[in-house]
Design a protein around this motif. Structure first.
Motif, short mmCIF file in Angstrom:
data_model
loop_
_atom_site.label_atom_id
_atom_site.label_comp_id
_atom_site.label_asym_id
_atom_site.label_seq_id
_atom_site.Cartn_x
_atom_site.Cartn_y
_atom_site.Cartn_z
N SER A 172 43.16 36.34 45.16
CA SER A 172 42.10 35.55 45.80
C SER A 172 40.85 35.43 44.93
O SER A 172 39.88 34.77 45.32
CB SER A 172 41.71 36.18 47.15
N MET A 173 40.85 36.04 43.75
CA MET A 173 39.68 36.07 42.89
C MET A 173 39.77 34.96 41.83
O MET A 173 40.81 34.75 41.23
CB MET A 173 39.58 37.42 42.18
N ARG A 174 38.65 34.27 41.59
CA ARG A 174 38.62 33.23 40.57
C ARG A 174 38.42 33.85 39.19
O ARG A 174 37.62 34.76 39.00
CB ARG A 174 37.48 32.25 40.86
N GLY A 175 39.14 33.30 38.21
CA GLY A 175 39.07 33.82 36.87
C GLY A 175 37.70 33.68 36.24
O GLY A 175 37.23 34.60 35.54
N ASP A 176 37.02 32.55 36.46
CA ASP A 176 35.70 32.36 35.84
C ASP A 176 34.69 33.35 36.39
O ASP A 176 33.79 33.82 35.66
CB ASP A 176 35.22 30.92 36.01
N ARG A 177 34.82 33.72 37.66
CA ARG A 177 33.89 34.68 38.24
C ARG A 177 34.16 36.10 37.72
O ARG A 177 33.23 36.88 37.53
CB ARG A 177 33.97 34.64 39.76
N LEU A 178 35.42 36.42 37.50
CA LEU A 178 35.73 37.73 36.92
C LEU A 178 35.15 37.84 35.51
O LEU A 178 34.60 38.88 35.14
CB LEU A 178 37.24 37.95 36.89
N ARG A 179 35.25 36.76 34.72
CA ARG A 179 34.70 36.78 33.37
C ARG A 179 33.18 36.93 33.42
O ARG A 179 32.60 37.71 32.64
CB ARG A 179 35.07 35.49 32.64
N ALA A 180 32.54 36.19 34.31
CA ALA A 180 31.09 36.28 34.42
C ALA A 180 30.66 37.68 34.84
O ALA A 180 29.64 38.20 34.37
CB ALA A 180 30.59 35.24 35.43
#
Length: 326
Positions: A172-180
């Protein structure tokens, strides 16, 4: 979303997975984290080590198929050391069978290696860093290939493979948010140079198709994930029906008993039987051919000999048998 907010979201995703799976690390039974040193698995290890201090072990597979393989291994070992997490690595030499893609061969061997390391470390399960973008890409790949329900169900949050339990808590987690989130905390990760290569279908989906979907359907990751869950639920029902029908037709399946079922139920039970026997299902063309000869098989002397699911389906008396290709 702030770094602190995403920290809470990552922890909650792990707690939700733990509740659904019934698995939580114990003193002598940690949870393994498959750590490539890329952004997603780095975020997973960081969140898991914070939520369960002393309860995780990092597992890295170096299959030596990329120029960056050594950089990934060094980055993974460095991260594990910085977090105080035990680190284990297995180096592979991947053999590619005729007709098999190198990526598929590497993926199969990677899962086997993770299973071996989990067993060696006493890990009760292995967590994988797949996230919402990966889930959307997988479903789009399946649609492009004309996949059935197993493909449309995309990636399961909990599954068994070769006797090892695997989990994907970050779907459920977005990749761009994990990177940020990682960048905001100064946590480094290794960039995979192959992710920019548009010769690969998945990369074209990621860099061309998904931005177009984002523009036309904001929030599409959530709706795509919902569709995948619906497909998974439907597939579970079909599997339950196939198990029931297989008990009725017997194993090996009796031809006369199969012929009493509708064509759709014949297809469902034969697909299930072949997955059990061969490890994977038949292609659509192979299954259609098998159903056709099965419908025509009305006399004692009628022979069946078809190439299906990497082997051969033959008539043996009043039933069907599958044997692998030699």
């Amino acid at each position: 979303m702030t770094a602190h907010g995403l920290d809470d979201q990552c922890a909650e995703a792990l707690r939700d997975w733990s509740r659904c799976s019934g698995l939580a690390p114990q003193p002598d039974q940690p949870l393994g984290v498959a750590l490539s040193a890329g952004a997603d698995s780095t975020a997973l290890l960081l969140a898991a080590s914070r939520l369960w201090p002393g309860g995780v072990v990092a597992l890295h597979v170096n299959h030596g198929m990329q120029v960056a393989s050594e950089a990934f291994e060094e980055g993974a070992q460095r991260l594990g050391s910085s977090l105080g997490v035990p680190f284990r690595v297995e180096r592979l030499v991947v053999s590619v069978a005729p007709g098999q893609s190198p990526e598929d061969a590497a993926r199969r061997e990677r899962y086997r290696a993770l299973g071996r390391m989990a067993h060696a470390t006493g890990a009760m399960a292995v967590l994988l860093g797949h996230q919402a973008d990966d889930q959307a890409e997988t479903l789009m790949l399946a649609l492009g290939r004309g996949a059935g329900l197993p493909g449309l169900a995309a990636m399961a949050p909990i599954f068994q493979r070769d006797g090892t339990c695997f989990g994907r808590p970050f779907l459920s987690m977005r990749g761009d948010r994990l990177r940020a989130w990682l960048l905001a905390q100064g946590v480094s990760f290794v960039e995979d140079p192959s992710n920019q290569d548009l010769r690969f279908t998945r990369n074209r989906i990621r860099h061309v198709l998904m931005p177009a979907w984002e523009q036309s359907f904001p929030g599409f990751r959530e709706t795509v994930a919902r569709s995948a869950r619906h497909a998974a639920e439907a597939q579970r029902l079909l599997t339950a029906l196939a198990e029931q029908d297989l008990r009725e037709v017997g194993e090996p399946p009796a031809i006369a008993a199969l012929q009493r079922l509708s064509r759709e139920r014949q297809a469902n039970v034969l697909r299930h039987w072949l997955r059990l026997r061969a490890g994977h299902g038949p292609s659509t063309a192979q299954l259609d051919a098998l159903l056709g000869v099965l419908a025509a098989c009305r006399t004692r002397g009628h022979q069946i000999h078809l190439r299906v699911a990497g082997g051969w389906v033959r008539r043996d008396g009043g039933g069907l048998i599958w044997t692998p290709s030699v």
